[in-house]
Design a protein around this motif. Sequence first.
Motif, PDB file in Angstrom:
ATOM      1  N   ASN A   1       0.896  -1.196   0.066  1.00  0.00           N
ATOM      2  CA  ASN A   1       0.160   0.024   0.047  1.00  0.00           C
ATOM      3  C   ASN A   1       1.058   1.263   0.058  1.00  0.00           C
ATOM      4  N   ASN A   2       0.286   2.253  -0.104  1.00  0.00           N
ATOM      5  CA  ASN A   2       1.087   3.654   0.012  1.00  0.00           C
ATOM      6  C   ASN A   2       2.025   3.941  -1.155  1.00  0.00           C
ATOM      7  N   VAL A   3       1.733   3.664  -2.347  1.00  0.00           N
ATOM      8  CA  VAL A   3       2.881   3.878  -3.378  1.00  0.00           C
ATOM      9  C   VAL A   3       3.036   5.143  -3.612  1.00  0.00           C
ATOM     10  N   ASP A   4       4.344   5.929  -3.749  1.00  0.00           N
ATOM     11  CA  ASP A   4       4.494   7.366  -4.060  1.00  0.00           C
ATOM     12  C   ASP A   4       5.627   7.413  -4.922  1.00  0.00           C
ATOM     13  N   ILE A   5       5.619   8.501  -6.047  1.00  0.00           N
ATOM     14  CA  ILE A   5       6.656   8.654  -6.575  1.00  0.00           C
ATOM     15  C   ILE A   5       7.016  10.100  -6.456  1.00  0.00           C
ATOM     16  N   ARG A   6       8.482  10.654  -6.167  1.00  0.00           N
ATOM     17  CA  ARG A   6       8.705  11.797  -5.801  1.00  0.00           C
ATOM     18  C   ARG A   6       9.920  12.174  -6.651  1.00  0.00           C
ATOM     19  N   LYS A   7      10.258  13.453  -6.617  1.00  0.00           N
ATOM     20  CA  LYS A   7      11.445  13.613  -7.359  1.00  0.00           C
ATOM     21  C   LYS A   7      12.677  13.753  -6.200  1.00  0.00           C
ATOM     22  N   ALA A   8      13.704  12.670  -6.647  1.00  0.00           N
ATOM     23  CA  ALA A   8      14.948  12.470  -5.662  1.00  0.00           C
ATOM     24  C   ALA A   8      16.016  13.432  -5.870  1.00  0.00           C
ATOM     25  N   ASP A   9      16.286  13.788  -7.007  1.00  0.00           N
ATOM     26  CA  ASP A   9      17.338  14.785  -7.686  1.00  0.00           C
ATOM     27  C   ASP A   9      17.153  15.162  -8.737  1.00  0.00           C
ATOM     28  N   SER A  10      17.643  16.549  -9.319  1.00  0.00           N
ATOM     29  CA  SER A  10      17.706  16.866 -10.709  1.00  0.00           C
ATOM     30  C   SER A  10      18.875  17.734 -10.832  1.00  0.00           C
ATOM     31  N   SER A  11      19.091  17.677 -12.511  1.00  0.00           N
ATOM     32  CA  SER A  11      20.289  18.702 -12.920  1.00  0.00           C
ATOM     33  C   SER A  11      19.898  19.436 -13.961  1.00  0.00           C
ATOM     34  N   ASN A  12      20.466  20.119 -14.783  1.00  0.00           N
ATOM     35  CA  ASN A  12      20.071  20.828 -16.162  1.00  0.00           C
ATOM     36  C   ASN A  12      19.468  19.751 -16.980  1.00  0.00           C
ATOM     37  N   SER A  13      20.209  18.713 -17.101  1.00  0.00           N
ATOM     38  CA  SER A  13      19.674  17.759 -18.158  1.00  0.00           C
ATOM     39  C   SER A  13      18.789  16.389 -17.782  1.00  0.00           C
TER      40      SER A  13
ATOM     41  N   HIS B   1       6.370  12.634 -21.034  1.00  0.00           N
ATOM     42  CA  HIS B   1       5.823  11.439 -20.601  1.00  0.00           C
ATOM     43  C   HIS B   1       5.372  11.315 -19.456  1.00  0.00           C
ATOM     44  N   SER B   2       4.491  10.317 -19.267  1.00  0.00           N
ATOM     45  CA  SER B   2       3.711   9.842 -17.878  1.00  0.00           C
ATOM     46  C   SER B   2       4.660   8.435 -17.739  1.00  0.00           C
ATOM     47  N   TYR B   3       5.091   8.320 -16.436  1.00  0.00           N
ATOM     48  CA  TYR B   3       5.770   7.216 -15.781  1.00  0.00           C
ATOM     49  C   TYR B   3       5.077   6.523 -14.850  1.00  0.00           C
ATOM     50  N   THR B   4       4.856   5.172 -14.977  1.00  0.00           N
ATOM     51  CA  THR B   4       4.255   4.186 -13.891  1.00  0.00           C
ATOM     52  C   THR B   4       5.226   3.543 -13.138  1.00  0.00           C
TER      53      THR B   4
ATOM     54  N   VAL C   1       2.720   9.071 -12.692  1.00  0.00           N
ATOM     55  CA  VAL C   1       2.838  10.486 -12.390  1.00  0.00           C
ATOM     56  C   VAL C   1       3.371  11.139 -13.907  1.00  0.00           C
ATOM     57  N   LYS C   2       2.914  12.338 -14.149  1.00  0.00           N
ATOM     58  CA  LYS C   2       3.578  13.255 -15.307  1.00  0.00           C
ATOM     59  C   LYS C   2       5.039  13.621 -14.909  1.00  0.00           C
ATOM     60  N   ALA C   3       5.985  13.198 -15.721  1.00  0.00           N
ATOM     61  CA  ALA C   3       7.431  13.611 -15.144  1.00  0.00           C
ATOM     62  C   ALA C   3       7.478  15.203 -15.186  1.00  0.00           C
ATOM     63  N   LYS C   4       6.975  15.830 -16.054  1.00  0.00           N
ATOM     64  CA  LYS C   4       6.985  17.283 -16.130  1.00  0.00           C
ATOM     65  C   LYS C   4       6.405  18.124 -14.887  1.00  0.00           C
ATOM     66  N   GLU C   5       5.445  17.502 -14.255  1.00  0.00           N
ATOM     67  CA  GLU C   5       4.699  17.951 -12.878  1.00  0.00           C
ATOM     68  C   GLU C   5       5.825  17.808 -11.753  1.00  0.00           C
ATOM     69  N   ILE C   6       6.366  16.518 -11.640  1.00  0.00           N
ATOM     70  CA  ILE C   6       7.268  16.069 -10.662  1.00  0.00           C
ATOM     71  C   ILE C   6       8.509  16.973 -10.684  1.00  0.00           C
ATOM     72  N   CYS C   7       9.269  16.758 -11.923  1.00  0.00           N
ATOM     73  CA  CYS C   7      10.649  17.240 -12.072  1.00  0.00           C
ATOM     74  C   CYS C   7      10.721  18.946 -12.065  1.00  0.00           C
ATOM     75  N   LYS C   8       9.644  19.495 -12.596  1.00  0.00           N
ATOM     76  CA  LYS C   8       9.595  20.945 -12.514  1.00  0.00           C
ATOM     77  C   LYS C   8       9.259  21.722 -11.317  1.00  0.00           C
TER      78      LYS C   8
END
Length: 346
Positions: free
Chosen positions: A198-210, A253-256, A270-277
């Motif tokens: 239960n309680n599956v969640d996707i979040r941004k762990a880290d990001s860079s320019n690319s 894209h969306s990622y599952t 989730v939609k990667a654009k919404e999470i990563c931005k």
Amino acid sequence: MKQQVWIIFFLAVPLCSSVQVHNATVNGDVTLSPVGISTVRSVVWKFGIDKVAEFDPSFSEDVKIFGNYRGRTTLDKETGSITISKLTLEDSGTFSVEVDSVLMPDLYRLEVHEAVYNVTIIKADSSNSSCELLCTAKPFSGEASFNYVWIKNGQFLTNGPHLTVNKSHLSYSYTCNASNPVSWKNTTVKDICKKAVNNVDIRKADSSNSLCELLCEAKTSSGEASLNYVWIKNGQFLSHESHLTVSKSDLSHSYTCNASNPVSWKITTVKAKEICKAPNRWLIPVVVVLASIGVIGIGAVGWRLYQNRDSKPDDDPAVNGTGAGSNRDTGAPNGESGGLVDKSTV
């Protein structure tokens, strides 16, 4: 005196008799035969002190059946055997027989059992280091009615309905065999101690320019975190890891993420654009602190201006009228102008 002798003889019989045990199934039948007798002239069967069946040609050529044995019991006149059908649990007990008016020394113990069916294994209890399994069989008329044997990989483990399994051994299959003298059944389980995901969640762990790194997190109701992860994009497999690195050119894209264990699974998309931005979580408190500092600074400046809005120096010549060129003392008489005299008129 004769009665006393008979009582003594009756009490002495069990001391030198043997007991024959006959196991039978509910609704089944059983046949009891006098031991060491080939032919009989008369015979009487009893259950305890109650008569079951009787044949004595001295009185009648007919066989007599008594009580609730009527309609389901037959007696063989030649061998003295009786057959009882439609057995119930109440038929369990000890039978005796008299042949030609002589009480035979052997006793016949009938044990009627319910057939084993619907064997199940459930998790009875669990801790951080072990899991307790419970095996039950129905109809359940008491644990003593069935024998339980636990087996792992074909090897005997223990007797009894309970089995304690170390959590380091949960990957094995466990079999419980429930039996009684007339029947047996078994069932096998694996991973029964696992909890549902239960309680599956996707979040941004880290990001860079690319790049943008996504993290899939899932737990069970017991807090178990040793789960399997699968990342999918547009129906195509990407990775088995809990982390997924996404190029910023693919953020549209969306990622599952599919999180699973041997007993259950759950997915989230989730939609990667919404999470990563989205701003990093640590950035939000910093923005709040900076905004607070700015508000405090602006308030301080405004308060200073408010305090100084009516403050003017008292010696300002423009205000007091004492500056040069105003009401100079010329020594002129009263009512005369203090200006210069035009000498051309003198």
